[in-house]
Write a protein that holds these residues in place. Structure first.
Motif, PDB file in Angstrom:
ATOM      1  N   MET A   1       6.511 -34.118   5.744  1.00  0.00           N
ATOM      2  CA  MET A   1       7.103 -35.121   4.867  1.00  0.00           C
ATOM      3  C   MET A   1       6.847 -35.112   3.432  1.00  0.00           C
ATOM      4  SD  MET A   1       5.712 -39.156   5.504  1.00  0.00           S
ATOM      5  CE  MET A   1       6.139 -40.395   4.194  1.00  0.00           C
ATOM      6  N   ARG A   2       7.745 -35.362   2.570  1.00  0.00           N
ATOM      7  CA  ARG A   2       7.495 -35.132   1.109  1.00  0.00           C
ATOM      8  C   ARG A   2       6.558 -36.063   0.616  1.00  0.00           C
ATOM      9  NH1 ARG A   2      13.182 -34.600  -1.973  1.00  0.00           N
ATOM     10  NH2 ARG A   2      13.280 -36.719  -0.910  1.00  0.00           N
ATOM     11  N   LYS A   3       5.866 -35.742  -0.138  1.00  0.00           N
ATOM     12  CA  LYS A   3       4.898 -36.570  -1.001  1.00  0.00           C
ATOM     13  C   LYS A   3       5.675 -37.463  -1.893  1.00  0.00           C
ATOM     14  CE  LYS A   3       0.808 -34.169  -0.059  1.00  0.00           C
ATOM     15  NZ  LYS A   3      -0.593 -33.598  -0.548  1.00  0.00           N
ATOM     16  N   LYS A   4       5.385 -38.987  -2.050  1.00  0.00           N
ATOM     17  CA  LYS A   4       6.083 -39.751  -2.967  1.00  0.00           C
ATOM     18  C   LYS A   4       5.152 -40.154  -4.072  1.00  0.00           C
ATOM     19  CE  LYS A   4       9.038 -42.721  -1.627  1.00  0.00           C
ATOM     20  NZ  LYS A   4       9.632 -44.055  -1.026  1.00  0.00           N
ATOM     21  N   VAL A   5       5.644 -40.031  -5.038  1.00  0.00           N
ATOM     22  CA  VAL A   5       4.757 -40.221  -6.312  1.00  0.00           C
ATOM     23  C   VAL A   5       5.685 -41.184  -7.371  1.00  0.00           C
ATOM     24  CG1 VAL A   5       3.645 -37.926  -6.452  1.00  0.00           C
ATOM     25  CG2 VAL A   5       5.751 -38.021  -7.596  1.00  0.00           C
ATOM     26  N   LEU A   6       4.732 -42.000  -8.053  1.00  0.00           N
ATOM     27  CA  LEU A   6       5.247 -42.938  -9.118  1.00  0.00           C
ATOM     28  C   LEU A   6       5.169 -42.071 -10.470  1.00  0.00           C
ATOM     29  CD1 LEU A   6       6.302 -45.838 -10.060  1.00  0.00           C
ATOM     30  CD2 LEU A   6       3.935 -46.469 -10.147  1.00  0.00           C
ATOM     31  N   VAL A   7       6.076 -42.197 -11.212  1.00  0.00           N
ATOM     32  CA  VAL A   7       6.100 -41.650 -12.675  1.00  0.00           C
ATOM     33  C   VAL A   7       6.643 -42.731 -13.638  1.00  0.00           C
ATOM     34  CG1 VAL A   7       7.010 -40.083 -14.103  1.00  0.00           C
ATOM     35  CG2 VAL A   7       6.664 -39.372 -11.873  1.00  0.00           C
ATOM     36  N   THR A   8       5.642 -43.290 -14.383  1.00  0.00           N
ATOM     37  CA  THR A   8       5.879 -44.259 -15.278  1.00  0.00           C
ATOM     38  C   THR A   8       6.434 -43.634 -16.512  1.00  0.00           C
ATOM     39  OG1 THR A   8       3.908 -44.508 -16.435  1.00  0.00           O
ATOM     40  CG2 THR A   8       4.063 -45.597 -14.386  1.00  0.00           C
ATOM     41  N   GLY A   9       7.358 -43.993 -17.197  1.00  0.00           N
ATOM     42  CA  GLY A   9       8.024 -43.453 -18.508  1.00  0.00           C
ATOM     43  C   GLY A   9       8.690 -42.173 -18.259  1.00  0.00           C
ATOM     44  N   GLY A  10       9.134 -42.027 -16.927  1.00  0.00           N
ATOM     45  CA  GLY A  10       9.574 -40.880 -16.373  1.00  0.00           C
ATOM     46  C   GLY A  10      11.161 -40.844 -16.974  1.00  0.00           C
ATOM     47  N   ALA A  11      11.681 -41.520 -17.800  1.00  0.00           N
ATOM     48  CA  ALA A  11      13.031 -41.380 -18.307  1.00  0.00           C
ATOM     49  C   ALA A  11      12.841 -41.125 -19.770  1.00  0.00           C
ATOM     50  CB  ALA A  11      13.836 -43.007 -18.449  1.00  0.00           C
ATOM     51  N   GLY A  12      11.464 -40.735 -20.173  1.00  0.00           N
ATOM     52  CA  GLY A  12      11.209 -40.481 -21.542  1.00  0.00           C
ATOM     53  C   GLY A  12      11.370 -39.011 -21.858  1.00  0.00           C
ATOM     54  N   TYR A  13      10.986 -38.610 -22.895  1.00  0.00           N
ATOM     55  CA  TYR A  13      10.973 -36.984 -23.209  1.00  0.00           C
ATOM     56  C   TYR A  13      10.164 -36.227 -22.381  1.00  0.00           C
ATOM     57  CZ  TYR A  13      10.201 -33.162 -26.444  1.00  0.00           C
ATOM     58  OH  TYR A  13      10.077 -31.639 -26.928  1.00  0.00           O
ATOM     59  N   ILE A  14       8.903 -36.526 -22.341  1.00  0.00           N
ATOM     60  CA  ILE A  14       7.844 -35.383 -21.723  1.00  0.00           C
ATOM     61  C   ILE A  14       8.134 -35.957 -20.148  1.00  0.00           C
ATOM     62  CG2 ILE A  14       5.681 -35.043 -21.204  1.00  0.00           C
ATOM     63  CD1 ILE A  14       5.118 -35.536 -24.118  1.00  0.00           C
ATOM     64  N   GLY A  15       8.316 -37.443 -19.719  1.00  0.00           N
ATOM     65  CA  GLY A  15       8.360 -37.713 -18.323  1.00  0.00           C
ATOM     66  C   GLY A  15       9.495 -37.257 -17.765  1.00  0.00           C
ATOM     67  N   SER A  16      10.505 -37.046 -18.253  1.00  0.00           N
ATOM     68  CA  SER A  16      11.934 -36.717 -17.852  1.00  0.00           C
ATOM     69  C   SER A  16      11.663 -35.051 -17.544  1.00  0.00           C
ATOM     70  CB  SER A  16      13.075 -36.797 -18.637  1.00  0.00           C
ATOM     71  OG  SER A  16      12.977 -36.089 -19.937  1.00  0.00           O
ATOM     72  N   HIS A  17      11.056 -34.166 -18.431  1.00  0.00           N
ATOM     73  CA  HIS A  17      10.949 -32.886 -17.971  1.00  0.00           C
ATOM     74  C   HIS A  17       9.937 -32.809 -16.823  1.00  0.00           C
ATOM     75  CE1 HIS A  17      12.554 -32.441 -22.097  1.00  0.00           C
ATOM     76  NE2 HIS A  17      12.838 -31.136 -21.810  1.00  0.00           N
ATOM     77  N   VAL A  18       8.861 -33.608 -16.636  1.00  0.00           N
ATOM     78  CA  VAL A  18       8.104 -33.408 -15.625  1.00  0.00           C
ATOM     79  C   VAL A  18       8.890 -33.998 -14.314  1.00  0.00           C
ATOM     80  CG1 VAL A  18       6.072 -34.499 -14.331  1.00  0.00           C
ATOM     81  CG2 VAL A  18       5.914 -33.986 -16.877  1.00  0.00           C
ATOM     82  N   VAL A  19       9.617 -35.042 -14.421  1.00  0.00           N
ATOM     83  CA  VAL A  19      10.461 -35.562 -13.101  1.00  0.00           C
ATOM     84  C   VAL A  19      11.343 -34.161 -12.704  1.00  0.00           C
ATOM     85  CG1 VAL A  19      12.351 -37.129 -12.460  1.00  0.00           C
ATOM     86  CG2 VAL A  19      10.424 -37.932 -13.731  1.00  0.00           C
ATOM     87  N   ARG A  20      11.905 -33.597 -13.546  1.00  0.00           N
ATOM     88  CA  ARG A  20      12.669 -32.478 -13.135  1.00  0.00           C
ATOM     89  C   ARG A  20      11.806 -31.523 -12.468  1.00  0.00           C
ATOM     90  NH1 ARG A  20      13.632 -27.593 -14.828  1.00  0.00           N
ATOM     91  NH2 ARG A  20      12.503 -27.561 -16.461  1.00  0.00           N
ATOM     92  N   GLN A  21      10.777 -30.857 -12.897  1.00  0.00           N
ATOM     93  CA  GLN A  21      10.070 -30.034 -12.245  1.00  0.00           C
ATOM     94  C   GLN A  21       9.567 -30.599 -10.735  1.00  0.00           C
ATOM     95  OE1 GLN A  21       6.891 -27.598 -14.431  1.00  0.00           O
ATOM     96  NE2 GLN A  21       8.447 -27.368 -16.213  1.00  0.00           N
ATOM     97  N   ALA A  25      10.455 -29.184  -7.102  1.00  0.00           N
ATOM     98  CA  ALA A  25       9.277 -28.656  -6.336  1.00  0.00           C
ATOM     99  C   ALA A  25       9.281 -29.599  -4.955  1.00  0.00           C
ATOM    100  CB  ALA A  25       7.870 -29.040  -6.960  1.00  0.00           C
ATOM    101  N   GLY A  26      10.232 -30.658  -4.726  1.00  0.00           N
ATOM    102  CA  GLY A  26      10.494 -31.208  -3.497  1.00  0.00           C
ATOM    103  C   GLY A  26       9.413 -32.530  -3.378  1.00  0.00           C
ATOM    104  N   TYR A  27       9.134 -33.043  -4.446  1.00  0.00           N
ATOM    105  CA  TYR A  27       8.498 -34.160  -4.471  1.00  0.00           C
ATOM    106  C   TYR A  27       9.537 -35.584  -4.244  1.00  0.00           C
ATOM    107  CZ  TYR A  27       3.983 -32.494  -5.437  1.00  0.00           C
ATOM    108  OH  TYR A  27       2.788 -31.920  -5.382  1.00  0.00           O
ATOM    109  N   ASP A  28       9.141 -36.677  -3.566  1.00  0.00           N
ATOM    110  CA  ASP A  28       9.915 -37.615  -3.376  1.00  0.00           C
ATOM    111  C   ASP A  28       9.623 -38.830  -4.642  1.00  0.00           C
ATOM    112  OD1 ASP A  28      11.433 -39.846  -2.978  1.00  0.00           O
ATOM    113  OD2 ASP A  28      10.658 -40.472  -0.886  1.00  0.00           O
ATOM    114  N   ILE A  29      10.336 -39.012  -5.545  1.00  0.00           N
ATOM    115  CA  ILE A  29       9.860 -39.620  -6.828  1.00  0.00           C
ATOM    116  C   ILE A  29      10.366 -41.044  -7.122  1.00  0.00           C
ATOM    117  CG2 ILE A  29       9.927 -39.164  -9.417  1.00  0.00           C
ATOM    118  CD1 ILE A  29      10.974 -36.323  -8.740  1.00  0.00           C
ATOM    119  N   ILE A  30       9.894 -41.959  -7.591  1.00  0.00           N
ATOM    120  CA  ILE A  30      10.092 -43.011  -8.231  1.00  0.00           C
ATOM    121  C   ILE A  30       9.813 -43.170  -9.606  1.00  0.00           C
ATOM    122  CG2 ILE A  30       9.834 -45.637  -7.980  1.00  0.00           C
ATOM    123  CD1 ILE A  30      11.429 -44.558  -5.599  1.00  0.00           C
ATOM    124  N   VAL A  31      10.820 -43.442 -10.298  1.00  0.00           N
ATOM    125  CA  VAL A  31      10.622 -43.371 -11.732  1.00  0.00           C
ATOM    126  C   VAL A  31      10.697 -44.938 -12.243  1.00  0.00           C
ATOM    127  CG1 VAL A  31      11.612 -42.964 -14.088  1.00  0.00           C
ATOM    128  CG2 VAL A  31      11.698 -41.304 -12.434  1.00  0.00           C
TER     129      VAL A  31
END
Length: 331
Positions: A1-21, A25-31
């Motif tokens: 089961m993929r781990k689910k993480v919350l990324v606040t500000g994930g549509a911004g400059y740094i956050g979006s680069h982290v979301v892509r990585q 890497a296979g994480y389940d992501i909520i931005v």
């Protein structure tokens, strides 16, 4: 089961680069982002929820609907001169909203957080490079709002099972070399972005704020880190917490400083444009020199940067800005 993480500000400059990585890497992501400075188009993985951290009720609902294993917290205001003019806005958006996030973590049992902090917490330092043991004496509301957020996280961790990695960024620049992501906010006053704007004739000139600092050429010196290396540090910090690592505060920089004049000269050389530069007075809240001692992050996370080169940082920024201009007609 993929781990689910919350990324606040994930549509911004740094956050979006982290979301892509994270996505790669296979994480389940909520931005979670209000998109005031970011863009839905920058969210390449996961699901985007439009929302503001000030809306505690909405935030609780998001936590209740999803079972997060960790939170990566990027959402913040980050322009130093603006923080001096509007300090209450910075304490609200940065400090209070971190408190809101921690309240949700507490109620929903989320016990891992990675916090996007800043070298501005150090202030006008008396030594360089700056280590994590350097006293924190921020000289502007932006730095103080971030330091207060650090205190909230540390104090809450003492009384709970929360474990954290606080990453203190130095000057983040550059763009994804594939051309998919980069800085899009029109409000940014970052030196490299401003110089690229001048090189692309989006503005007639650029300014140097202060030429009388106690540095070799009189202009401020900063440690510039490529956004891709910074994003990798977040993934390694997350893995570290998942493996049971203890809470840490870590500098994210290269330990190499460049002056404002040096950066402008590299942008001119790489762009092959000799744009006008106007010298003016210092801005309030700007320290003379800040560079990172990054020994701890190398030791704790095993972080090995791949983009430690000013010309590469400038080149990827310039390539992104040229592409953005062609796609959107940005001027």
């Amino acid at each position: 089961m993929r781990k689910k993480v919350l990324v606040t500000g994930g549509a911004g400059y740094i956050g979006s680069h982290v979301v892509r990585q994270l996505g790669t890497a296979g994480y389940d992501i909520i931005v979670y982002d209000n998109c005031s400075t970011g863009s839905p188009k920058s969210v390449l993985y996961g699901d985007l929820i439009i929302g503001d951290l000030a809306d505690l009720d909405h935030l609780y609902l998001v936590f209740a609907k999803h079972e997060f294993s960790a939170v990566l917290h990027f959402a913040a205001s980050l322009i130093v001169p603006e923080s001096i003019i509007h300090p209450l806005d910075y304490y609200a958006n940065n400090t209070r909203n971190t408190l809101n996030l921690l309240r949700c973590c507490h109620v929903m049992g989320v016990n891992q957080i990675i916090f996007s902090s800043t070298a501005a917490v150090y202030g006008e330092v008396g030594e360089n490079p700056v280590s994590e043991f350097t006293p924190t004496m921020p000289i502007n509301p932006y730095g103080r709002s971030k330091l207060m957020s650090e205190w909230l996280i540390k104090d809450y961790a003492i009384t709970s099972s929360l474990r954290y990695v606080i990453l203190r960024y130095f000057n983040v620049a550059g763009a994804d070399s594939s051309g998919k992501l980069g800085q899009i906010s029109p409000k940014t006053n970052h030196l490299i972005r401003s110089a690229c704007d001048a090189a692309l004739k989006r503005k007639p000139q650029m300014q140097i704020f202060g030429t009388d600092f106690p540095t070799p050429d009189g202009t401020g010196i900063r440690d510039y880190i490529h956004v891709e290396d910074l994003a990798t540090a977040h993934l390694e910090a997350l893995l570290y917490l998942e493996m049971g690592g203890e809470s840490q505060i870590l500098n994210c920089g290269y330990g190499q400083g460049y002056s404002v004049r040096q950066v402008i000269e590299r942008v001119k050389a790489i762009s092959e444009v000799d744009f006008p530069v106007i010298e003016t007075d210092r801005r309030d809240g700007d320290p003379a020199c800040v560079t990172a001692c990054a020994d701890k992050i190398h030791k704790v996370l095993g972080w090995q940067p791949k983009y430690n080169d000013l010309d590469l940082i400038v080149s990827t920024t310039l390539a992104w800005e040229r592409q953005r201009e062609m796609v959107s007609g940005t001027k």
